[in-house]
Design a protein around this motif. Structure first.
Motif, short mmCIF file in Angstrom:
data_model
loop_
_atom_site.label_atom_id
_atom_site.label_comp_id
_atom_site.label_asym_id
_atom_site.label_seq_id
_atom_site.Cartn_x
_atom_site.Cartn_y
_atom_site.Cartn_z
N VAL A 119 0.84 -1.19 0.00
CA VAL A 119 0.00 0.00 0.00
C VAL A 119 0.88 1.25 0.00
N PHE B 199 -3.58 -0.54 7.91
CA PHE B 199 -3.08 -1.44 6.87
C PHE B 199 -1.99 -2.35 7.42
N CYS C 120 -0.80 -2.63 -6.88
CA CYS C 120 -0.81 -2.17 -5.49
C CYS C 120 -2.05 -1.32 -5.20
N VAL C 121 -2.20 -0.99 -3.93
CA VAL C 121 -3.27 -0.10 -3.49
C VAL C 121 -2.68 1.29 -3.28
#
Length: 428
Positions: A129, A143, A179-180
């Motif tokens: 992230v 996260f 990815c985020v």
């Protein structure tokens, strides 16, 4: 014989060392000032609450027709619909195409808790992230707790004294495929049309999943649509994304901690599948969201007269903050404070960077009892007619003294003092 506790092996949790607010409260100096409150403050030094909220809260409390049954797991339907219309606009392409929905969440971080649970279960390849914002965000801790690897970046450039769009583009350029990307407050990060095109192209080609954070819509520019303009860009390009929308700060109901997790999908079928999974996760997290805050907000958003009053109250707050910034800049100019201070008025919202270095911040905290985080980002709504002269004179003094080679501070008594400032934004 003493009874053995099942908790005897549980140690005391390691806390983030030194809360700036705690240090402030322990200071017995009579004229101490705290400039790092998370909430919007009034000129009298109290948390701001919109007058229309106070009126609506009273009306709801006296309404005998209301029942107090548990809400469904997904929350108050009228609240979700009104919140989505506020976030995207009633005529949003996503709303018209019926591909946007939401879940009524708990607390300022509830939407992230829920969204992260979903990503961990259904976006299993995304374990990295990237968080980019103008400030330190709590989302990284959530996260990390869920097993994600987190990288955090700020778009604030302390050398240029501005929100640098190149930082945003450079971060996205280096993000690996799949990815985020969490985007917080980047409203002052002014991208050119070609910059937007480049950003969209990179996110789309790398299949990056955007997760937006809209914590106080209307308190940046007072224009509700302008404050969420970035969402319109992504909707128009057909992106799927999550968005955490908190409605506590812009209504002044901090103790309610209410918001939604908004979901934008490619079509209605995909949206319904996602919402069904989110319902199961929400049931495990909190089962039923609270009602009072949602009722207050829904009553205001669905009543044209009350909505107009609320918009006017936001406008007054933003204008007052901008006036305060102008006064701070002008007073520093009149004092002859070295440096350029135009960046103060170029930033939107309640919080902004003073542009001070760590040595100057340290001087203000230790010598002048003015408590601000080490990064120099303060809540400008904490400045009022009673303290503005002392604050600006102290900033001038800090800048002049720290520029001099004769500046000498006593050695730190507390080795964790720097940690106090680093984590101040999180803890206060």
């Amino acid at each position: 014989m003493p009874t053995l506790s099942v908790f005897m092996d549980v140690p005391l949790a390691h806390k983030l060392e030194g809360s700036l607010l705690k240090t402030y409260k322990q200071d017995d100096y009579p004229n101490k000032i705290f400039l790092a409150y998370r909430v919007c403050m009034t000129n009298e030094g109290h948390p701001w609450v919109s007058l229309v909220v106070q009126k609506t809260r009273l009306q709801i409390s006296q309404d005998p027709s209301l029942n107090y049954e548990y809400l469904p797991t997904m929350g108050l339907k009228s609240f979700i619909q009104a919140s989505l219309a506020l976030l995207f606009g009633k005529h949003s392409q996503a709303i018209v195409e019926n591909r946007v929905g939401g879940v009524h969440t708990v607390g300022d971080s509830g939407a992230f808790q829920l969204g992260i649970q979903f990503l961990r279960a259904w976006h299993k390849d995304a374990r990295i992230v990237y968080i980019i914002s103008s400030q330190k965000e709590l989302h990284g801790l959530i996260f990390q707790d869920m097993g994600f690897t987190v990288y955090e970046y700020s778009v604030w450039d302390p050398k240029k004294l501005c929100m640098d769009p190149d930082i945003l583009l450079n971060v996205v350029e280096q993000i690996p495929h799949g990815c985020v990307l969490v985007m917080g407050n980047i409203i002052d990060c002014k991208l050119t049309p070609s910059g937007w095109a480049k950003l969209m192209s990179m996110i789309k080609s790398k299949q990056i999943f955007p997760f937006f954070d809209i914590p106080c819509q209307g308190l940046y520019t007072s224009d509700l649509e302008e404050d969420t303009r970035i969402l319109q860009y992504f909707v128009s390009q057909g992106f799927e994304f999550f968005c955490s929308q908190s409605l506590s700060k812009n209504f002044g109901i901090y103790d309610e901690g209410v918001g939604i997790l908004a979901v934008v999908a490619v079509n209605n079928q995909q949206l319904l599948c996602v919402l069904s999974q989110l319902e199961g996760l929400a049931q495990a997290l909190w089962l039923n969201p609270p009602n009072t805050g949602a009722r207050i907000i829904t009553s205001i958003l669905c009543n044209p007269a009350l909505l107009g009053e609320w918009k006017q109250s936001l406008k007054e707050v933003v204008e007052n903050i901008m006036l305060t910034k102008e006064k701070v800049k002008e007073k520093l100019r009149l004092l002859g404070t070295p440096g350029s201070w135009g960046h103060i008025t170029e930033q939107s919202g309640t919080h902004g960077y003073l542009g001070l270095n760590s040595q100057q911040v340290e001087y203000l905290v230790r010598k002048k009892h003015i408590y601000i985080p080490k990064n120099g980002q303060i809540n400008f709504s904490c400045i009022n007619a009673n303290n503005i002269n002392y604050i600006t004179e102290s900033i001038n003094e800090a800048v002049l003294l720290t520029e001099s080679s004769e500046m000498c501070l006593p050695k730190e008594k507390n080795p964790d003092w720097n940690k106090t400032l680093v984590f101040a934004k999180i803890l206060c």
